[in-house]
Scaffold this motif. Sequence first.
Motif, PDB file in Angstrom:
ATOM      1  N   GLU A  29      41.267  44.058  49.937  1.00 44.12           N
ATOM      2  CA  GLU A  29      40.949  42.805  49.245  1.00 44.12           C
ATOM      3  C   GLU A  29      40.491  43.022  47.811  1.00 44.12           C
ATOM      4  OE1 GLU A  29      38.338  40.310  51.472  1.00 44.12           O
ATOM      5  OE2 GLU A  29      39.630  40.344  53.230  1.00 44.12           O
ATOM      6  N   SER A  30      40.082  44.248  47.503  1.00 41.41           N
ATOM      7  CA  SER A  30      39.614  44.527  46.148  1.00 41.41           C
ATOM      8  C   SER A  30      40.744  44.997  45.235  1.00 41.41           C
ATOM      9  CB  SER A  30      38.513  45.590  46.181  1.00 41.41           C
ATOM     10  OG  SER A  30      39.049  46.848  46.562  1.00 41.41           O
ATOM     11  N   LEU A  31      41.943  45.151  45.772  1.00 37.89           N
ATOM     12  CA  LEU A  31      43.059  45.693  45.011  1.00 37.89           C
ATOM     13  C   LEU A  31      43.935  44.589  44.429  1.00 37.89           C
ATOM     14  CD1 LEU A  31      44.123  48.470  47.545  1.00 37.89           C
ATOM     15  CD2 LEU A  31      42.578  48.689  45.588  1.00 37.89           C
ATOM     16  N   THR A  32      44.585  44.917  43.322  1.00 38.46           N
ATOM     17  CA  THR A  32      45.542  44.010  42.696  1.00 38.46           C
ATOM     18  C   THR A  32      46.740  44.811  42.210  1.00 38.46           C
ATOM     19  OG1 THR A  32      44.515  44.223  40.512  1.00 38.46           O
ATOM     20  CG2 THR A  32      43.759  42.393  41.907  1.00 38.46           C
ATOM     21  N   GLY A  33      47.819  44.135  41.919  1.00 33.63           N
ATOM     22  CA  GLY A  33      48.995  44.747  41.303  1.00 33.63           C
ATOM     23  C   GLY A  33      49.569  45.922  42.058  1.00 33.63           C
ATOM     24  N   VAL A  34      49.840  47.000  41.323  1.00 37.10           N
ATOM     25  CA  VAL A  34      50.469  48.179  41.925  1.00 37.10           C
ATOM     26  C   VAL A  34      49.571  48.843  42.957  1.00 37.10           C
ATOM     27  CG1 VAL A  34      52.029  48.662  40.005  1.00 37.10           C
ATOM     28  CG2 VAL A  34      49.765  49.685  40.028  1.00 37.10           C
ATOM     29  N   ALA A  35      48.266  48.653  42.842  1.00 38.13           N
ATOM     30  CA  ALA A  35      47.348  49.233  43.832  1.00 38.13           C
ATOM     31  C   ALA A  35      47.560  48.605  45.207  1.00 38.13           C
ATOM     32  CB  ALA A  35      45.895  49.062  43.391  1.00 38.13           C
ATOM     33  N   VAL A  36      47.881  47.316  45.252  1.00 36.55           N
ATOM     34  CA  VAL A  36      48.169  46.645  46.524  1.00 36.55           C
ATOM     35  C   VAL A  36      49.445  47.225  47.130  1.00 36.55           C
ATOM     36  CG1 VAL A  36      48.793  44.455  47.608  1.00 36.55           C
ATOM     37  CG2 VAL A  36      47.009  44.514  45.875  1.00 36.55           C
ATOM     38  N   THR A  37      50.442  47.431  46.298  1.00 36.48           N
ATOM     39  CA  THR A  37      51.703  48.011  46.770  1.00 36.48           C
ATOM     40  C   THR A  37      51.466  49.412  47.316  1.00 36.48           C
ATOM     41  OG1 THR A  37      52.912  46.726  45.133  1.00 36.48           O
ATOM     42  CG2 THR A  37      54.062  48.598  46.105  1.00 36.48           C
ATOM     43  N   TRP A  38      50.702  50.218  46.583  1.00 34.99           N
ATOM     44  CA  TRP A  38      50.373  51.563  47.055  1.00 34.99           C
ATOM     45  C   TRP A  38      49.691  51.495  48.415  1.00 34.99           C
ATOM     46  CZ3 TRP A  38      45.333  53.160  48.024  1.00 34.99           C
ATOM     47  CH2 TRP A  38      45.217  54.478  48.455  1.00 34.99           C
TER      48      TRP A  38
END
Length: 67
Positions: free
Chosen positions: A22-31
């Motif tokens: 829940e704290s991730l956005t963008g490419v970090a979510v994909t990772w």
Amino acid sequence: MYSRKMGAYAKDEELLIHFFQESLTGVAVTWYANLEPSRVHSWKDLMVAFIRQCQYNSDMASDRMQL
């Protein structure tokens, strides 16, 4: 933000892992979505994997001489 929000639950690794996404956005979510579940057995495993993934940002940062 994540550290502040989850600080009270620092000893509950399962909860920390569960809400990390829940704290991730963008490419970090994909990772995170593509992370092999077999690689994460503990909070420390997740932290190490995340730091390794993001380390390139530090390695690529320009210093004054390069700028």
